[in-house]
Motif scaffolding. Structure first.
Motif, PDB file in Angstrom:
ATOM      1  N   GLY A  98      37.235 -14.080  12.666  1.00 56.12           N
ATOM      2  CA  GLY A  98      38.465 -14.489  13.309  1.00 56.12           C
ATOM      3  C   GLY A  98      39.679 -13.697  12.877  1.00 56.12           C
ATOM      4  O   GLY A  98      40.606 -13.503  13.647  1.00 56.12           O
ATOM      5  N   GLU A  99      39.749 -13.242  11.642  1.00 56.73           N
ATOM      6  CA  GLU A  99      40.876 -12.478  11.158  1.00 56.73           C
ATOM      7  C   GLU A  99      40.568 -10.986  11.256  1.00 56.73           C
ATOM      8  O   GLU A  99      39.430 -10.560  11.167  1.00 56.73           O
ATOM      9  N   GLY A 100      41.624 -10.198  11.417  1.00 54.56           N
ATOM     10  CA  GLY A 100      41.437  -8.759  11.473  1.00 54.56           C
ATOM     11  C   GLY A 100      41.044  -8.213  10.122  1.00 54.56           C
ATOM     12  O   GLY A 100      41.223  -8.860   9.085  1.00 54.56           O
ATOM     13  N   PRO A 101      40.500  -7.001  10.091  1.00 53.19           N
ATOM     14  CA  PRO A 101      40.062  -6.410   8.837  1.00 53.19           C
ATOM     15  C   PRO A 101      41.246  -6.048   7.950  1.00 53.19           C
ATOM     16  O   PRO A 101      42.346  -5.788   8.428  1.00 53.19           O
ATOM     17  N   SER A 102      41.009  -6.041   6.649  1.00 54.08           N
ATOM     18  CA  SER A 102      42.062  -5.721   5.681  1.00 54.08           C
ATOM     19  C   SER A 102      42.023  -4.241   5.320  1.00 54.08           C
ATOM     20  O   SER A 102      42.445  -3.864   4.240  1.00 54.08           O
ATOM     21  N   PHE A 103      41.507  -3.413   6.196  1.00 54.70           N
ATOM     22  CA  PHE A 103      41.420  -1.977   5.979  1.00 54.70           C
ATOM     23  C   PHE A 103      41.567  -1.282   7.323  1.00 54.70           C
ATOM     24  O   PHE A 103      41.550  -1.925   8.371  1.00 54.70           O
ATOM     25  N   ASN A 104      41.727   0.016   7.292  1.00 52.98           N
ATOM     26  CA  ASN A 104      41.884   0.781   8.516  1.00 52.98           C
ATOM     27  C   ASN A 104      40.506   1.117   9.065  1.00 52.98           C
ATOM     28  O   ASN A 104      39.765   1.877   8.459  1.00 52.98           O
ATOM     29  N   GLU A 105      40.176   0.591  10.227  1.00 61.40           N
ATOM     30  CA  GLU A 105      38.832   0.746  10.780  1.00 61.40           C
ATOM     31  C   GLU A 105      38.529   2.154  11.257  1.00 61.40           C
ATOM     32  O   GLU A 105      37.379   2.585  11.244  1.00 61.40           O
ATOM     33  N   GLU A 106      39.532   2.868  11.722  1.00 57.02           N
ATOM     34  CA  GLU A 106      39.288   4.188  12.283  1.00 57.02           C
ATOM     35  C   GLU A 106      40.416   5.135  11.906  1.00 57.02           C
ATOM     36  O   GLU A 106      41.598   4.823  12.094  1.00 57.02           O
ATOM     37  N   VAL A 107      40.055   6.295  11.382  1.00 59.73           N
ATOM     38  CA  VAL A 107      41.024   7.330  11.025  1.00 59.73           C
ATOM     39  C   VAL A 107      40.621   8.610  11.743  1.00 59.73           C
ATOM     40  O   VAL A 107      39.478   9.059  11.619  1.00 59.73           O
ATOM     41  N   ARG A 108      41.553   9.181  12.481  1.00 59.88           N
ATOM     42  CA  ARG A 108      41.307  10.441  13.179  1.00 59.88           C
ATOM     43  C   ARG A 108      42.003  11.571  12.433  1.00 59.88           C
ATOM     44  O   ARG A 108      43.162  11.451  12.028  1.00 59.88           O
ATOM     45  N   ALA A 162      34.715   1.680   7.577  1.00 65.50           N
ATOM     46  CA  ALA A 162      35.851   2.501   8.010  1.00 65.50           C
ATOM     47  C   ALA A 162      35.303   3.841   8.478  1.00 65.50           C
ATOM     48  O   ALA A 162      34.543   4.485   7.759  1.00 65.50           O
ATOM     49  N   VAL A 163      35.689   4.235   9.681  1.00 69.67           N
ATOM     50  CA  VAL A 163      35.149   5.447  10.295  1.00 69.67           C
ATOM     51  C   VAL A 163      36.201   6.546  10.284  1.00 69.67           C
ATOM     52  O   VAL A 163      37.355   6.323  10.659  1.00 69.67           O
ATOM     53  N   VAL A 164      35.791   7.729   9.842  1.00 74.33           N
ATOM     54  CA  VAL A 164      36.669   8.896   9.833  1.00 74.33           C
ATOM     55  C   VAL A 164      36.024   9.976  10.692  1.00 74.33           C
ATOM     56  O   VAL A 164      34.839  10.290  10.529  1.00 74.33           O
ATOM     57  N   ALA A 165      36.807  10.553  11.611  1.00 73.36           N
ATOM     58  CA  ALA A 165      36.292  11.600  12.497  1.00 73.36           C
ATOM     59  C   ALA A 165      37.441  12.461  12.983  1.00 73.36           C
ATOM     60  O   ALA A 165      38.589  12.011  13.026  1.00 73.36           O
ATOM     61  N   PRO A 166      37.164  13.708  13.350  1.00 71.59           N
ATOM     62  CA  PRO A 166      38.208  14.532  13.968  1.00 71.59           C
ATOM     63  C   PRO A 166      38.630  13.950  15.305  1.00 71.59           C
ATOM     64  O   PRO A 166      37.891  13.199  15.940  1.00 71.59           O
ATOM     65  N   HIS A 167      39.841  14.308  15.725  1.00 72.83           N
ATOM     66  CA  HIS A 167      40.321  13.882  17.037  1.00 72.83           C
ATOM     67  C   HIS A 167      39.383  14.363  18.133  1.00 72.83           C
ATOM     68  O   HIS A 167      38.809  15.447  18.052  1.00 72.83           O
ATOM     69  N   ASN A 168      39.256  13.538  19.160  1.00 72.91           N
ATOM     70  CA  ASN A 168      38.460  13.900  20.322  1.00 72.91           C
ATOM     71  C   ASN A 168      39.365  14.629  21.306  1.00 72.91           C
ATOM     72  O   ASN A 168      40.172  14.017  22.003  1.00 72.91           O
ATOM     73  N   HIS A 169      39.258  15.948  21.393  1.00 73.05           N
ATOM     74  CA  HIS A 169      40.168  16.737  22.215  1.00 73.05           C
ATOM     75  C   HIS A 169      39.880  16.612  23.706  1.00 73.05           C
ATOM     76  O   HIS A 169      40.680  17.061  24.527  1.00 73.05           O
ATOM     77  N   THR A 170      38.754  16.001  24.065  1.00 73.89           N
ATOM     78  CA  THR A 170      38.457  15.825  25.487  1.00 73.89           C
ATOM     79  C   THR A 170      39.191  14.633  26.075  1.00 73.89           C
ATOM     80  O   THR A 170      39.253  14.475  27.280  1.00 73.89           O
ATOM     81  N   LYS A 171      39.711  13.752  25.231  1.00 74.66           N
ATOM     82  CA  LYS A 171      40.501  12.590  25.651  1.00 74.66           C
ATOM     83  C   LYS A 171      39.701  11.577  26.454  1.00 74.66           C
ATOM     84  O   LYS A 171      40.264  10.760  27.174  1.00 74.66           O
ATOM     85  N   VAL A 172      38.371  11.610  26.356  1.00 78.45           N
ATOM     86  CA  VAL A 172      37.556  10.636  27.070  1.00 78.45           C
ATOM     87  C   VAL A 172      36.495  10.101  26.133  1.00 78.45           C
ATOM     88  O   VAL A 172      36.199  10.682  25.087  1.00 78.45           O
ATOM     89  N   ASN A 173      35.908   8.978  26.531  1.00 77.24           N
ATOM     90  CA  ASN A 173      34.779   8.397  25.801  1.00 77.24           C
ATOM     91  C   ASN A 173      35.094   8.136  24.324  1.00 77.24           C
ATOM     92  O   ASN A 173      34.256   8.311  23.459  1.00 77.24           O
ATOM     93  N   THR A 174      36.333   7.758  24.017  1.00 75.85           N
ATOM     94  CA  THR A 174      36.683   7.507  22.627  1.00 75.85           C
ATOM     95  C   THR A 174      36.058   6.212  22.161  1.00 75.85           C
ATOM     96  O   THR A 174      35.774   5.307  22.922  1.00 75.85           O
ATOM     97  N   PHE A 175      35.888   6.104  20.861  1.00 76.38           N
ATOM     98  CA  PHE A 175      35.236   4.958  20.254  1.00 76.38           C
ATOM     99  C   PHE A 175      36.201   3.783  20.178  1.00 76.38           C
ATOM    100  O   PHE A 175      37.364   3.954  19.818  1.00 76.38           O
ATOM    101  N   SER A 176      35.763   2.612  20.533  1.00 76.37           N
ATOM    102  CA  SER A 176      36.588   1.418  20.456  1.00 76.37           C
ATOM    103  C   SER A 176      36.147   0.574  19.274  1.00 76.37           C
ATOM    104  O   SER A 176      35.057  -0.004  19.293  1.00 76.37           O
ATOM    105  N   PRO A 177      36.971   0.485  18.207  1.00 77.39           N
ATOM    106  CA  PRO A 177      36.574  -0.295  17.037  1.00 77.39           C
ATOM    107  C   PRO A 177      36.454  -1.776  17.373  1.00 77.39           C
ATOM    108  O   PRO A 177      37.069  -2.274  18.315  1.00 77.39           O
ATOM    109  N   ILE A 178      35.653  -2.483  16.581  1.00 73.54           N
ATOM    110  CA  ILE A 178      35.545  -3.922  16.715  1.00 73.54           C
ATOM    111  C   ILE A 178      35.971  -4.555  15.415  1.00 73.54           C
ATOM    112  O   ILE A 178      35.811  -3.981  14.338  1.00 73.54           O
ATOM    113  N   ASN A 179      36.563  -5.727  15.471  1.00 68.93           N
ATOM    114  CA  ASN A 179      36.988  -6.409  14.265  1.00 68.93           C
ATOM    115  C   ASN A 179      35.809  -7.031  13.552  1.00 68.93           C
ATOM    116  O   ASN A 179      34.809  -7.413  14.159  1.00 68.93           O
TER     117      ASN A 179
END
Length: 506
Positions: free
Chosen positions: A73-83, A52-69
Motif C-alpha cells: 500500500g505504501e510507496g517504496p522508500s528508495f528510488n525504483e528506477e535510475v536512468r 532498484a533498477v539502473v539503466a542507460p536512457h532509452n534514446h528511442t523514446k518508446v517501450n520504456t519500463f514502467s516501475p511497480i510499487n
C-alpha cells in the motif's frame, strides 16, 4: 550455488525486504534480454524484494519500463528506477554505452547506501564499470555480484567489424570478461545455453563452480495459438500463400543475409510464400541495408516488412504464421524461438547458440547446420508442403514451451540471490575478510586513509574507462562513417553512371 536443493516452485520468503541493485544495459520490451529483465524485476517486487533498477536512457523514446510499487500500500522508500546518461549505439540505438559513473553515486541515488546484492543483467558498458569498481573496494565493503550472461558481445564483434578489427575486438572482450568474472566478488554467472558455457570456460577462462544454467521463460497466455487472426493472414497472403515469419531487430548480425539467400532459393524452387518480417532498427541506414538484401523479393511482393510490434499485435503476428525461420547464429538463447513454439508455429533454425538447446530436432522443430543453406531450404520446402507435419511440430513445440515458465526461472534466480546474500553475511560475521587494498595488497594505517586512496584510485580507473570508451567509439564511428559512405556511393552509382552517359551522348 545450491539452487538445486531448493523447491523452485516456491519463492524464497527470506528475500523479502532485501535490497537488490539491478543494473542492465537496456530496459523495456525492446528485445529479448530486456523483456527477460522486466519479467524478473516484476516477480521479485511482487514478492516483496526491494529492487532498484539502473539503466542507460532509452534514446528511442518508446517501450520504456514502467516501475511497480512494492506491495503493502505504501510507496517504496528508495528510488525504483535510475536512468544514466549514455551514447546510443550507432548500429542499434535501442542500446547505449553508459558514460562513466561512480558506484557510490549509484548507491546514493537508489538505496542511499550499499545494497545487499548487485545483479548485472547482460553486463557490458555499465556492468563492466560496476565490476571494475567493486574490485577497488576493500573486501569488507564489497557487495556480492550475480551476473546473467545474455549477450555474446565478442561474437557480435566478429560479425559486425571486418578483419582484423573483429578478431581483435573478440579477443579483447574475452580477456576483459574473464578478468572481471573471475574476481571473488562475482559469485555466480548464469548462462543460457551450452555454447555460452563453452565460451565462458574456454575463451574467458571462467571456472566451472561459478557457472549456473538459466533458461528463459515465455508467457504462454500471451503467445498462444488462439491469437491467430485470419484477417491478418489475408492481408499478408490474399491468395493463400504459405506464410514464413521471422521476428528480430533488423541488423546484419541477425542472419538476414542468410535469410535473403534462403528466401531467394525457395522462390526459385517454386514455393508460393510470403515472408513476413517483424522488427526494425532505429538506425535508418542499418535498416535500409538489411532491406536491400531482399530487394528482388520485395519487388515481387514476396516480402512484408511489418516494423516494430508489441503486445497483442506482436502476439497475433506470431500466431498467424505458418513457419518460423530463425537465421541468427549470435543468439545466446533465442527467446523468439520459444515465443514461436508457444504460439503454435513450427520452427526451422540454424543449429548454433541458444536455439540448439531449445529445439528437440525432429520433434519440436528442425535444426540445420549453420552453414548448410541447401539443407535449410530443403527443410523449409518439405515442411511448407506438409500441413500435417506442421501441425505435429506445432503441438509438440507448444507443449514444450508450456514447461518453460517465468515463475520457476525467476524463483531460481531469487534463491541464488538469497543464498549469496546469506553467505556474504556469514563471511562478514566470521571476520574472515581482509582490510587490504585488493589491487595492490598494501596494508593501510586507517579508515580515513583507505577512503582517500580508494577515492583517487576509483577516479583513476574511471578516467581510464572513459578513455577506453572514447577510443572505442572513435574506431567504431570511423568504421561506420566509412560503411555509410560506401553504402551511399553504391546506392547512387547507377544514377551517376546514367548522368555521365547522358552527358557523353550530348
Amino acid at each position: 550455488m545450491g539452487t538445486k536443493s531448493h523447491d523452485l516452485n516456491l519463492f524464497p520468503p527470506g528475500l523479502r525486504g532485501r535490497r537488490i541493485l539491478l543494473c542492465t544495459e537496456s530496459l523495456g520490451p525492446v528485445n529479448g534480454v530486456s523483456r527477460t529483465t522486466v519479467m524478473l524485476v516484476n516477480q521479485l517486487r511482487s514478492h516483496g524484494a526491494l529492487v532498484a533498477v539502473v539503466a542507460p536512457h532509452n534514446h528511442t523514446k518508446v517501450n520504456t519500463f514502467s516501475p511497480i510499487n512494492s506491495p503493502g500500500g505504501e510507496g517504496p522508500s528508495f528510488n525504483e528506477e535510475v536512468r544514466l546518461q549514455g551514447y546510443p549505439l550507432p548500429f542499434n540505438p535501442e542500446l547505449s554505452v553508459a558514460y562513466p559513473v561512480r558506484l557510490s553515486e549509484l548507491y546514493r541515488r537508489t538505496f542511499g547506501g550499499p545494497p545487499d546484492l548487485i545483479y548485472l543483467a547482460s553486463p557490458a558498458s555499465l556492468g563492466f564499470q560496476v565490476m571494475l569498481q567493486i574490485r577497488q573496494h576493500t573486501s569488507e565493503s564489497q557487495v556480492p555480484i550475480i551476473c546473467n550472461f545474455q549477450t555474446d558481445l565478442a561474437r557480435y564483434c566478429l560479425i559486425l567489424f571486418p578483419w582484423p578489427l573483429g578478431d581483435i575486438a573478440n579477443r579483447v572482450f574475452a580477456f576483459v570478461q574473464g578478468y572481471l568474472f573471475r574476481h571473488p566478488s562475482v559469485k555466480t554467472i548464469f548462462y543460457p545455453s551450452t555454447s555460452v558455457r563453452r565460451y565462458l570456460n574456454h575463451a574467458a577462462s571462467v571456472p566451472d563452480d561459478k557457472l549456473e544454467a538459466l533458461r528463459r521463460g515465455v508467457d504462454t497466455e500471451a503467445f498462444n495459438p488462439s491469437k491467430r487472426r485470419e484477417q491478418l493472414r489475408r492481408e499478408w497472403a490474399p491468395n493463400g500463400e504459405l506464410i514464413l515469419f521471422t521476428c528480430s531487430r533488423l541488423a546484419g548480425e541477425k542472419g538476414f543475409g542468410f535469410l535473403a539467400q534462403a528466401a531467394a532459393e525457395l522462390d526459385k524452387r517454386g514455393l508460393d510464400f510470403k515472408l513476413v518480417v517483424v522488427g526494425g532498427n532505429w538506425n535508418a541506414v542499418i535498416e535500409l541495408e538489411v532491406k536491400e538484401t531482399a530487394r528482388s523479393l520485395a519487388q515481387k511482393g514476396k516480402v512484408v516488412f511489418a516494423g516494430f510490434k508489441v503486445g497483442e499485435e506482436l502476439n497475433a503476428h506470431y500466431a498467424s504464421a505458418d513457419v518460423f525461420l530463425h537465421c541468427s547464429v549470435t543468439e545466446t538463447f533465442g527467446l523468439v524461438v520459444l515465443e514461436a513454439m508457444a504460439s503454435g508455429v513450427p520452427v526451422v533454425a540454424r543449429d548454433e547458440g541458444g536455439p540448439s538447446d531449445i529445439i528437440e530436432h525432429g520433434r519440436t522443430g528442425y535444426l540445420v547446420p549453420p552453414d548448410d543453406l541447401e539443407g535449410f531450404v530443403r527443410t523449409v520446402l518439405e515442411l511448407g508442403r506438409d500441413p500435417r507435419r506442421r501441425e505435429q511440430l506445432a503441438e509438440a513445440g507448444r507443449a514444450a514451451a508450456c514447461q518453460a515458465t517465468w515463475e520457476g526461472i525467476g524463483n531460481k534466480v531469487a534463491w541464488a540471490m538469497l543464498d549469496t546474500i546469506e553467505e556474504s553475511e556469514r563471511d562478514k560475521k566470521r571476520g574472515a575478510l581482509e582490510t587490504r587494498l585488493p589491487i595492490l595488497g598494501w596494508p593501510l594505517p586507517g579508515a580515513s586513509v583507505r577512503r582517500l586512496v580508494l577515492s583517487h584510485l576509483v577516479d583513476a580507473w574511471l578516467g581510464l574507462a572513459l578513455s577506453i570508451v572514447v577510443g572505442f567509439w572513435a574506431v567504431v564511428g570511423s568504421y561506420l562513417l566509412f560503411a555509410n559512405i560506401v553504402h551511399v556511393v553504391k546506392d547512387r552509382a547507377p544514377q551517376v553512371r546514367a548522368a555521365v552517359n547522358f552527358i557523353s551522348q550530348r
